[in-house]
Structures are given as structure tokens and as C-alpha cells.
Scaffold this motif. Structure first.
Motif: not given
Length: 406
Positions: A163-169, A180-182, A206-213, A223-232
Motif C-alpha cells: 500500500n502506498g503512492r509513488k511518482w516519477w515512475t 515494476l521493481i518497487v 490488481p490494485g496497481v493504478t496509473l493515476l497520471r503522467n 516513456e512517461g513518468h507515472a504517479e502510481v497508486l498501490f491499493e492492497d
């Protein structure tokens, strides 16, 4: 000064020919295909054509130090090739399967991956069939101190739940990205450098969501630099790389070579920017004389040559030390080049933009894009301030040791 093998020199000659015959001519085609697609994350066919040609010529996985997967070049030998690729940084590295973050991820999977990881993810990455991303930075904390990361990785039976939120992925929006390597915390109460672990997470879990570039100075990178949400997000315990608490150790193994690659590509950008500066200065006349005859322009050209060569030598020294005494003993030099190379390249590109006038800030030339990416590099893989802190602390300790030894 830095002796390299005849084999490495031969790779350099072949790569230079590949750049002249295939990469530079493909740049306009690439731009046209991207523009016509209307999709900033489109995967242009010309890139696959370049990849096929590079494989045919044996210019593939040049970065990989393991002779099972690449030519087995040293850091020093590959550094010179990385500079050449940097002259067309949006095409040449990926064309030869030497682009970040895939290179770092492939090295991590080689060193710390299980046989399952290697079969499922490493081999397709080495073949250029898929892409990958690295998820560490977080928007809610100062990620320049990686101890701050908050993503939780909680063991639940035979699984971990993330569970968490990443960006510049970076690379997460690449059309071929599959894994992904997380980095997250498995033991938030442990010693500060043993709290973190790394795991392999398929992008479609399931639970990995690419929120935005995230745009870079307004650029929507392919290639994009994503903000990624990890929910359960549930992954098996076999997703763990190395062991629990080994996240920092893996990071250091990953970042040393990666910083050499980044810095040498920056020097390649600076060299191309200097060529463009000179060509423009010789082809434009103001107030009755070519720009190249102006004293300030000649100063800029001379200073660029001096500073590029200084940055190159410092970077090659760092690569040489990594090869001969190891990454740990080369920490000061690795930190120094990460500060010096982007700063030098930015200065050269900025002056090339100035000489080009209005043409320098549009997309008719690669200078504006170079500037945006080089400025970003002063933050990527650790901001300048962190690297300077590393250098300063090591110098303070060195001096104290010398005093105590008297």
C-alpha cells in the motif's frame, strides 16, 4: 590515460557507424511518426527497425557486464559507448537496449532475481520484448532521503500486501512496460537502512493504478513518468528481491553503474550541443560579421571544450575506480560526476540555445529538449545536494583520519 581493450575500441567504431548510418537519419522519421500518431506515448515503428538493426550488428545489451547477457565490457569501456549514445539520447539507448531504467532493472534482476524472475522478466527485457519501470520516489515525503519512503509491504501468509503512492515512475507508460521493481518498507521499526525491501510487481497486478503522467518542463515524454497508486496490491513472497531489509543494498548496486551511464550520456549531449553551437555561429551574421568571430562566442566555445573534457575525465576516472577498486571506494567520484556532468552539459546547452536565438527554444533543434532533461537529471538518482553532502562528509572524515594518524 585510461587503457581500453582493442575489442572495446572496435565496438566504439561500430557504434559510431551505426549512429551515422541509422540513428541520426531516423530522428526526423521518429519525430514525424510521433507527431502523426497524436499519442505522446506512441511506440514508433522506426524504433523497432533500429532495434532490429542494432541486434543484427551485435550492438545489443552493450551495458551488461555479465558476458552471458552482453559483451561483458567494463564500466570504463561502456562509458565511452554511453557518451556516443547520448548524442541522440531519445533514440540510441533504446535502439541498443541500453536505456534507463531498463538497464538498472536488468542488472538488479541479474544480481538479485530468482530463477523465476530471470525466466519471466529478465530474459524478455534482455531481448527488448518488454519494458520495465522502477518505483521508489513518493510525492508525500522528501525522497532524497530514501529512509523517508512510506510504502508498506506487509507479510500476509505466503504473500506481501503493498500500500502506498509513488511518482516519477519512469517508463511506466511505455507501451511495452510489463513489470515494476518497487521499493517499500517491510520493517518500519528496524534499523534505518534495513527497513526497506524491493519486490518485483507485474504492472497488471490488481490494485496497481496509473493515476497520471507527469510532464517534464511541459514535455510529455514517450516513456512517461507515472504517479502510481498501490491499493492492497498482493504479490507472492517470491516477489522479494534478495531478502527483507536489502532495499538499500540493492539500490547501491543499481545506482553506481547507472550514474556513470547518465553522466556519459550527458557529455554526449553536451558534445552535440557544442557542434550545433559552432555550426550556428558560423552560419549566422550580425552587424556585419559572423557570430563565430565575436569574442564572447569564442569564449563560450573554448570554455565548453575545457569543461566537457574535464567532466569526461572525471567520469572516466570514476568508471576506472569502480572497475579496479569497487563501487564503495569510488563513492566520492561517483557523487562528484553526478553533480559535475549535468551542470557542465546544461551550461553548454544553454549557450547553444542563446546562439540559436528563437530557434533554440522550439523543437526545430534538440536543444530545448536536452535542456529539460539535463535539468531534471540534477534531481534524478539523488539531487545535487545529496551528492555534495556525501563528498563533504567523506572529505571531513578523511581529514580527521589524517590528523589522528599524526
Amino acid at each position: 590515460m585510461f587503457d581500453v581493450s582493442d575489442r572495446a575500441k572496435e565496438y566504439q567504431e561500430r557504434l559510431l557507424s551505426f549512429m551515422d548510418e541509422h540513428v541520426y537519419p531516423a530522428e526526423a522519421v521518429y519525430e514525424a511518426q510521433m507527431r502523426e500518431s497524436g499519442d505522446p506515448h506512441f511506440h514508433p515503428p522506426v524504433l523497432e527497425e533500429l532495434k532490429a538493426e542494432a541486434r543484427k550488428q551485435g550492438l545489443w545489451n552493450l551495458f551488461h557486464p555479465d558476458p552471458r547477457w552482453g559483451p561483458g565490457l567494463t564500466n570504463l569501456e561502456y562509458a565511452m559507448l554511453a557518451e556516443t549514445m547520448g548524442r541522440s539520447a531519445h533514440l540510441a539507448p533504446e535502439a541498443t537496449n541500453c536505456n534507463a531504467p531498463d538497464t538498472g532493472n536488468m542488472e538488479v534482476l541479474t544480481l538479485f532475481g530468482t530463477e523465476e524472475h530471470k525466466e519471466k522478466w529478465l530474459k524478455p527485457l534482455l531481448a527488448g520484448e518488454i519494458a520495465s519501470a522502477f518505483a521508489m520516489t513518493e510525492p508525500a515525503v522528501a525522497s532524497s532521503d530514501a529512509r523517508n519512503i512510506e510504502m508498506r509491504m506487509v507479510r500476509d501468509g505466503d504473500d506481501y500486501v503493498l500500500n502506498g503512492r509513488k511518482w516519477w515512475t519512469s517508463n511506466a507508460l511505455h507501451k511495452n512496460c510489463r513489470v515494476l521493481i518497487v521499493m517499500g518498507k517491510t520493517d518500519p521499526d528496524g534499523p534505518s537502512h534495513r527497513q526497506q525491501s524491493m519486490m518485483v510487481v507485474p504492472l497488471d497486478t490488481p490494485g496497481v493504478t496509473l493515476l497520471r503522467n507527469l510532464p517534464v518542463f511541459g514535455y510529455q515524454d514517450r516513456e512517461g513518468h507515472a504517479e502510481v497508486l498501490f491499493e492492497d496490491v498482493r504479490v507472492p513472497h517470491t516477489a522479494l528481491l534478495a531478502g527483507e531489509g536489502d532495499g538499500f543494498m540493492i539500490s547501491q548496486a543499481r545506482l553506481g553503474p547507472g550514474r556513470i551511464h547518465h553522466c556519459m550520456r550527458s557529455i554526449g549531449m553536451a558534445e552535440r550541443a557544442l557542434d550545433l553551437l559552432i555550426d550556428r555561429a558560423q552560419s549566422r551574421t550580425t552587424f556585419g560579421a559572423p557570430l563565430s568571430e565575436r569574442a564572447n562566442i569564442q569564449d563560450w566555445i573554448a570554455e565548453a571544450r575545457i569543461e566537457i573534457d574535464m567532466a569526461r575525465l572525471l567520469t572516466l576516472k570514476a568508471a576506472h575506480l569502480m572497475d579496479t577498486v569497487g563501487n564503495k571506494q569510488a563513492r566520492t567520484e561517483i557523487a562528484a560526476i553526478k553533480v559535475a556532468a549535468p551542470e557542465v552539459a546544461l551550461k553548454v546547452v544553454d549557450r547553444a540555445i542563446q546562439v540559436h536565438g528563437g530557434a533554440g527554444v522550439c523543437d526545430d533543434f534538440p536543444l530545448a529538449s536536452m535542456y529539460a532533461h539535463l535539468r531534471t537529471l540534477r534531481l534524478a538518482d539523488g539531487p545535487d545536494e545529496v551528492h555534495k553532502r556525501t563528498i563533504a562528509l567523506r572529505e571531513l572524515r578523511r581529514r580527521e583520519t589524517e590528523r589522528n594518524a599524526r
